[in-house]
Design a protein around this motif. Sequence first.
Motif, PDB file in Angstrom:
ATOM      1  N   GLU B  47       1.233  -0.995  -0.281  1.00 42.40           N
ATOM      2  CA  GLU B  47      -0.130  -0.149   0.157  1.00 42.40           C
ATOM      3  C   GLU B  47       0.589   1.080   0.248  1.00 42.40           C
ATOM      4  O   GLU B  47       0.101   2.346  -0.127  1.00 42.40           O
ATOM      5  CB  GLU B  47      -0.802  -0.029   1.139  1.00 42.40           C
ATOM      6  CG  GLU B  47      -2.035  -1.177   1.310  1.00 42.40           C
ATOM      7  CD  GLU B  47      -3.079  -0.845   2.076  1.00 42.40           C
ATOM      8  OE1 GLU B  47      -2.570   0.118   3.194  1.00 42.40           O
ATOM      9  OE2 GLU B  47      -3.647  -1.587   1.815  1.00 42.40           O
ATOM     10  N   SER B  50       2.662   3.811  -4.608  1.00 38.81           N
ATOM     11  CA  SER B  50       1.410   4.548  -5.482  1.00 38.81           C
ATOM     12  C   SER B  50       1.187   4.849  -6.658  1.00 38.81           C
ATOM     13  O   SER B  50       1.142   5.245  -7.251  1.00 38.81           O
ATOM     14  CB  SER B  50       1.327   6.439  -5.236  1.00 38.81           C
ATOM     15  OG  SER B  50       2.465   7.270  -5.002  1.00 38.81           O
ATOM     16  N   LEU B 188      -5.323   7.106  -3.593  1.00 36.10           N
ATOM     17  CA  LEU B 188      -6.295   6.168  -4.005  1.00 36.10           C
ATOM     18  C   LEU B 188      -6.557   6.935  -4.856  1.00 36.10           C
ATOM     19  O   LEU B 188      -6.968   6.355  -5.662  1.00 36.10           O
ATOM     20  CB  LEU B 188      -7.235   6.271  -2.886  1.00 36.10           C
ATOM     21  CG  LEU B 188      -6.283   5.610  -1.559  1.00 36.10           C
ATOM     22  CD1 LEU B 188      -7.422   6.126  -0.335  1.00 36.10           C
ATOM     23  CD2 LEU B 188      -6.339   4.544  -1.048  1.00 36.10           C
ATOM     24  N   ARG B 191      -5.382   4.951  -7.886  1.00 33.35           N
ATOM     25  CA  ARG B 191      -5.617   3.751  -8.297  1.00 33.35           C
ATOM     26  C   ARG B 191      -6.651   3.973  -8.698  1.00 33.35           C
ATOM     27  O   ARG B 191      -7.372   2.996  -9.925  1.00 33.35           O
ATOM     28  CB  ARG B 191      -5.308   3.628  -6.876  1.00 33.35           C
ATOM     29  CG  ARG B 191      -4.032   2.554  -6.368  1.00 33.35           C
ATOM     30  CD  ARG B 191      -4.525   1.868  -5.058  1.00 33.35           C
ATOM     31  NE  ARG B 191      -3.454   2.122  -4.697  1.00 33.35           N
ATOM     32  CZ  ARG B 191      -2.606   0.666  -4.594  1.00 33.35           C
ATOM     33  NH1 ARG B 191      -3.863  -0.855  -3.737  1.00 33.35           N
ATOM     34  NH2 ARG B 191      -1.861   0.518  -3.735  1.00 33.35           N
ATOM     35  N   TYR B 192      -7.878   4.868  -8.228  1.00 32.53           N
ATOM     36  CA  TYR B 192      -8.990   4.051  -8.305  1.00 32.53           C
ATOM     37  C   TYR B 192      -9.454   5.113  -9.693  1.00 32.53           C
ATOM     38  O   TYR B 192     -10.385   4.766 -10.520  1.00 32.53           O
ATOM     39  CB  TYR B 192      -9.943   5.239  -7.798  1.00 32.53           C
ATOM     40  CG  TYR B 192     -10.264   4.623  -5.632  1.00 32.53           C
ATOM     41  CD1 TYR B 192      -9.939   2.725  -6.297  1.00 32.53           C
ATOM     42  CD2 TYR B 192     -11.346   4.899  -5.021  1.00 32.53           C
ATOM     43  CE1 TYR B 192     -10.125   2.331  -5.108  1.00 32.53           C
ATOM     44  CE2 TYR B 192     -11.482   4.079  -4.043  1.00 32.53           C
ATOM     45  CZ  TYR B 192     -10.890   3.090  -4.017  1.00 32.53           C
ATOM     46  OH  TYR B 192     -10.967   1.953  -2.240  1.00 32.53           O
ATOM     47  N   LEU B 219     -14.307   6.995  -2.045  1.00 31.79           N
ATOM     48  CA  LEU B 219     -13.021   8.413  -1.665  1.00 31.79           C
ATOM     49  C   LEU B 219     -13.898   9.896  -1.377  1.00 31.79           C
ATOM     50  O   LEU B 219     -13.003  10.184  -0.620  1.00 31.79           O
ATOM     51  CB  LEU B 219     -12.407   8.740  -2.940  1.00 31.79           C
ATOM     52  CG  LEU B 219     -11.637   7.832  -4.525  1.00 31.79           C
ATOM     53  CD1 LEU B 219     -11.284   8.426  -5.212  1.00 31.79           C
ATOM     54  CD2 LEU B 219     -10.398   7.981  -2.891  1.00 31.79           C
ATOM     55  N   THR B 222     -12.358   9.561   2.559  1.00 28.41           N
ATOM     56  CA  THR B 222     -10.935   9.131   2.881  1.00 28.41           C
ATOM     57  C   THR B 222     -10.388  10.581   4.005  1.00 28.41           C
ATOM     58  O   THR B 222     -11.320  11.817   2.464  1.00 28.41           O
ATOM     59  CB  THR B 222      -9.931   8.753   1.647  1.00 28.41           C
ATOM     60  OG1 THR B 222     -10.806   9.976   0.710  1.00 28.41           O
ATOM     61  CG2 THR B 222     -11.123   7.275   0.730  1.00 28.41           C
ATOM     62  N   GLY B 242      -3.076   8.453   1.855  1.00 25.18           N
ATOM     63  CA  GLY B 242      -3.233   7.631   1.197  1.00 25.18           C
ATOM     64  C   GLY B 242      -4.513   6.037   2.093  1.00 25.18           C
ATOM     65  O   GLY B 242      -4.724   5.632   2.387  1.00 25.18           O
ATOM     66  N   ARG B 243      -5.361   6.896   2.976  1.00 31.10           N
ATOM     67  CA  ARG B 243      -6.244   6.304   3.179  1.00 31.10           C
ATOM     68  C   ARG B 243      -7.298   7.355   3.625  1.00 31.10           C
ATOM     69  O   ARG B 243      -7.322   8.760   3.157  1.00 31.10           O
ATOM     70  CB  ARG B 243      -5.852   6.244   4.736  1.00 31.10           C
ATOM     71  CG  ARG B 243      -5.493   6.880   5.848  1.00 31.10           C
ATOM     72  CD  ARG B 243      -4.161   6.260   7.000  1.00 31.10           C
ATOM     73  NE  ARG B 243      -3.026   6.921   7.285  1.00 31.10           N
ATOM     74  CZ  ARG B 243      -2.018   6.621   8.209  1.00 31.10           C
ATOM     75  NH1 ARG B 243      -3.112   7.263   9.930  1.00 31.10           N
ATOM     76  NH2 ARG B 243      -1.273   7.128   7.970  1.00 31.10           N
TER      77      ARG B 243
END
Lengths: 242, 243
Positions: B47, B50, B188, B191-192, B219, B222, B242-243
């Motif tokens: 994780e 990125s 994130l 990635r999405y 998202l 987050t 990243g969260r």
Amino acid sequence: MSPAARQSRAPAVLYEKRGAVAEIVLNRPESLNAYDTAMRDGLYEALTAVRDDPEVRAVVLFGNGRAFSTGGDLREFGSAPSPVAARAIRWQRDVWGTLWNLSQPVLAGVHGAVVGGGFEMMLLCDHCTAASDARFSLPETGLGMIPGVAGTQTLPRLIGSGRALDAVLRGTSIDARRARELGLVQKVVAPAQLRRRVHRLAEDLAQRRPALLASLKRLVRDASDLPIDVGLAAERRAARSL
Amino acid sequence: MSARPVRLRRTAGLAEVEIASAASGNCIDVGIAQELCAAAEEIAGDEAVSVVLLSTRGRSFCAGADANSPDWAAALASVPQPVIAAVQGDAIDEGAELALLADLRVCARSARFRFSHIAQGRLPSHGATQRLPRAVGRMRALDILLSGRWVGAAEAARIGLATAIAPAGGALPAARRIAIELAGKGPLATRYAKEAVVAGSDMTLAQGIRLEQDLYVLLQTTADRVEGVDSFLERRRPRFRGR
């Protein structure tokens, strides 16, 4: 009334019928036509009016002020309801589905900043004319978001996977000339000419039989979703019935 | 230094995968294929990564692959992070298919692509018939696959096969700059965004829009999204976690 108060009362979306052509104008110039709940409601009202009005044979879409639109109004994001509620509202008042599914041709005339949701809104239209000062970009990933007005779907279908990933992941800025090369806009005109040129095109299209335009639009739009034999059969069926 | 033909380095959100088999033109043999699969699996499960930078050493990007190698293409295709390829030289057959597996392709002016499978009496089997038309359109893809001709960097850029062009010898630094640029965005979100574009292109438009919207809403839950909006309103650089 102070100028500020007058401004806050101005409708976020202007709607006017000129003969068979409906004109929709984004009207939050003080916010570069950022998309907020007032604009959402105004657009939904204008688009459903178009949808339900057989007199309307073509639609033009513009933005007032310095920019076409800079997309979602980030100042509203803090006050947004829970994600669960936001998702429910998104599909209850499906502004973008209504725009996409209009049977009339929708012609966008864009200028200045055409950013984020504003850019994606344009990609849901059927024909785009850009003023030479137009600049296009999708800055969402830099803000921890992704595009949310179908841009991740419309863009690769228009310009291919690599270029779409470049635009979506990097937020690369695209000028009007490059946008025409890529096929994102079909015409680039001087800013002062923009509205007149788009209206002229809309008036030409409004002379055609609405059923013909509606069929053509649906067939071309669905082409990328269908196996070709199914698309060809739909084309033959539509041609015979018109 | 390790003498392994595939090197994996991870620094600050960036994973660099390098095929260092210049003597064989970076041809993917069984050993390289195994290591590519292992690297892809490791990256996919990390994780902290990125962005992925894929490069090769030497004058040739990749001259092809041995038959009967483990399925390195499927392994690389399943990496959820954006992958950027630095194409410094010739990408031939499976080598061209390797480049196509990346989301972004940064090509040196001296780089060339060639799909000569048909001329050899065989079909591409690592994705070219599917990924090339998605990148450049059906007719251009057929022209390139049927003729087996060279596609230079300038044409590659014009048709959308290359997403950026660098001077000769400059593909890796240019690709690394883009990788670092992407590593500064929401991990994130990138990635999405990749998932929405790549998976969405296998769906009808209506289904793709549903996928996009669900990822968009996900998202919203987050911390990165809050940080993105706050940093914009406060006119400062975001710090994503990243969260």
